[in-house]
Design a protein around this motif. Structure first.
Motif, PDB file in Angstrom:
ATOM      1  N   ARG A 259       0.936  -1.235  -0.153  1.00 33.60           N
ATOM      2  CA  ARG A 259      -0.074   0.061  -0.020  1.00 33.60           C
ATOM      3  C   ARG A 259       0.938   1.304  -0.098  1.00 33.60           C
ATOM      4  O   ARG A 259       0.506   2.129  -0.637  1.00 33.60           O
ATOM      5  N   LEU A 262       2.149   2.031  -3.415  1.00 32.93           N
ATOM      6  CA  LEU A 262       0.740   2.144  -4.246  1.00 32.93           C
ATOM      7  C   LEU A 262       0.309   4.125  -3.761  1.00 32.93           C
ATOM      8  O   LEU A 262       0.210   4.685  -4.680  1.00 32.93           O
ATOM      9  N   ASP A 263       0.746   4.212  -2.565  1.00 29.85           N
ATOM     10  CA  ASP A 263       0.469   5.713  -2.270  1.00 29.85           C
ATOM     11  C   ASP A 263       1.537   6.452  -2.992  1.00 29.85           C
ATOM     12  O   ASP A 263       1.131   7.618  -3.045  1.00 29.85           O
ATOM     13  N   PHE A 265       2.211   6.347  -6.229  1.00 33.79           N
ATOM     14  CA  PHE A 265       1.817   6.466  -7.374  1.00 33.79           C
ATOM     15  C   PHE A 265       0.531   7.705  -7.168  1.00 33.79           C
ATOM     16  O   PHE A 265       0.450   8.280  -8.023  1.00 33.79           O
ATOM     17  N   ALA A 266      -0.122   7.374  -5.950  1.00 31.71           N
ATOM     18  CA  ALA A 266      -1.339   8.074  -5.713  1.00 31.71           C
ATOM     19  C   ALA A 266      -0.862   9.407  -5.398  1.00 31.71           C
ATOM     20  O   ALA A 266      -1.522  10.429  -5.928  1.00 31.71           O
ATOM     21  N   TRP A 313      -8.642  -6.455  -4.893  1.00 33.59           N
ATOM     22  CA  TRP A 313      -7.872  -5.867  -5.890  1.00 33.59           C
ATOM     23  C   TRP A 313      -8.666  -4.581  -6.635  1.00 33.59           C
ATOM     24  O   TRP A 313      -8.760  -4.297  -7.866  1.00 33.59           O
ATOM     25  N   PHE A 316      -7.284  -1.858  -8.769  1.00 33.83           N
ATOM     26  CA  PHE A 316      -6.650  -2.537 -10.296  1.00 33.83           C
ATOM     27  C   PHE A 316      -8.143  -2.822 -11.041  1.00 33.83           C
ATOM     28  O   PHE A 316      -7.862  -2.526 -12.444  1.00 33.83           O
TER      29      PHE A 316
END
Length: 320
Positions: A259, A262-263, A265-266, A313, A316
């Protein structure tokens, strides 16, 4: 079964003027409280002059949503608490279906009604919609709302069903369960504290429910709008803390680092979409999470349920 409606207020006189009469008119069976978070407008004076039957509880400072309710509810009685945002319009007979559901199943700790958009009344509203759920990576979503996409209300969620989290916008909870869990995690200040509380309740063997027979209309963004960098900070930091506290150990060891990647990229996405302040908000959120890490780890309970998610997911499936 007696109920108390508690409305948290911070400099929200305009919301009280607009919506409090509606709440009073449609909530004859409830005791109504306004918990004031040290407002510096004339909210308290307005309440005392215009609504003498509404009890006003004054906090000494702005403690946010979590701390504000924790402190204020110490002075609120009755078996059921309804935590209601000040920017909510309720409907006729909105309380009875929820009270009936509590009476039917004593293992139900918290309930939310159907939450619709005040400005587009045939659409669900972001904060709760048709009941809160979560995916395996810890991303919250709702029936009727996935990320920013909202469904039109066509009666598809007029049911009564078990959910994972109930929205803080109109959050009904048994007083005994709220007290047993020591209320909200005050370090969250605002955002996702209700999801954390519901997760802790589920880990404790309780159930969270949605009641589609009751409906409210929410304006949304009354304190922090969706474009606020502070909201981005609170959502990212609090979500990570919630995962650390509540995920089962075998899931935690891989989901939390994943996570955090992913953060990153966020943060780039938010920065491009909403401005550089949102990119830095994600960085600050991670440092805020690290700062609270040891304290959060100590708050892990003795049991974390393996059955916490309703889909896998989601991010995604939705975006890619």
């Amino acid at each position: 079964m007696k109920i108390s409606i508690a409305i948290l207020n911070w400099n929200g006189k305009s919301w009280l003027e607009k919506f409090l009469p509606n709440v009073i008119e449609n909530s004859q069976e409830a005791d109504i409280f306004v918990i004031d978070n040290a407002s510096n407008d004339d909210s308290v004076v307005y309440l005392k002059e215009n609504f003498p039957n509404v009890s006003v509880i004054k906090n000494l400072e702005n403690l946010g949503f979590a701390g504000g309710y924790n402190e204020g509810l110490k002075e609120v009685t009755n078996e059921i608490f309804c935590l209601l945002n000040s920017d909510v319009e309720v409907t006729e007979n909105w309380l009875q279906p929820i009270l009936d559901l509590f009476k039917q199943n004593k293992n139900i700790a918290a309930i939310q009604p159907k939450i619709l958009d005040f400005n587009r009344k045939n659409y669900f509203e972001f904060a709760g919609a048709g009941g809160g759920l979560i995916d395996n990576l810890g991303f919250p979503y709702c029936r009727g709302r996935i990320f920013e996409e909202l469904e039109e209300d066509k009666g598809q969620y007029n049911d009564e069903t078990e959910i994972f989290w109930a929205s803080g916008c109109a959050f009904f909870i048994r007083a005994e369960d709220f007290k047993k869990m020591n209320g909200f995690d005050e370090r969250f200040f605002a955002h996702q504290e209700e999801i954390d509380l519901c997760w802790r309740l589920i880990n404790d063997g309780k159930k969270i429910y949605y009641c589609g027979k009751s409906a409210v209309y929410h304006v949304g963004g009354g304190t922090l709008n969706k474009q606020s960098a502070q909201k981005t900070f609170l959502n990212i930091r609090n979500n990570l803390s919630m995962l650390l506290k509540n995920l089962p150990k075998k899931s935690l060891i891989w989901i939390l680092p994943f996570r955090m990647v992913l953060d990153g990229f966020a943060g780039i996405y938010f920065g491009l979409k909403n401005g550089f302040s949102h990119f830095t908000a994600v960085l600050k959120a991670h440092f805020g999470f690290y700062k609270q890490f040891n304290g959060t780890l100590k708050k892990r309970g003795n049991f974390q349920t393996e059955k916490y998610y309703q889909t896998k997911w989601l991010i995604f499936k939705h975006f890619f």
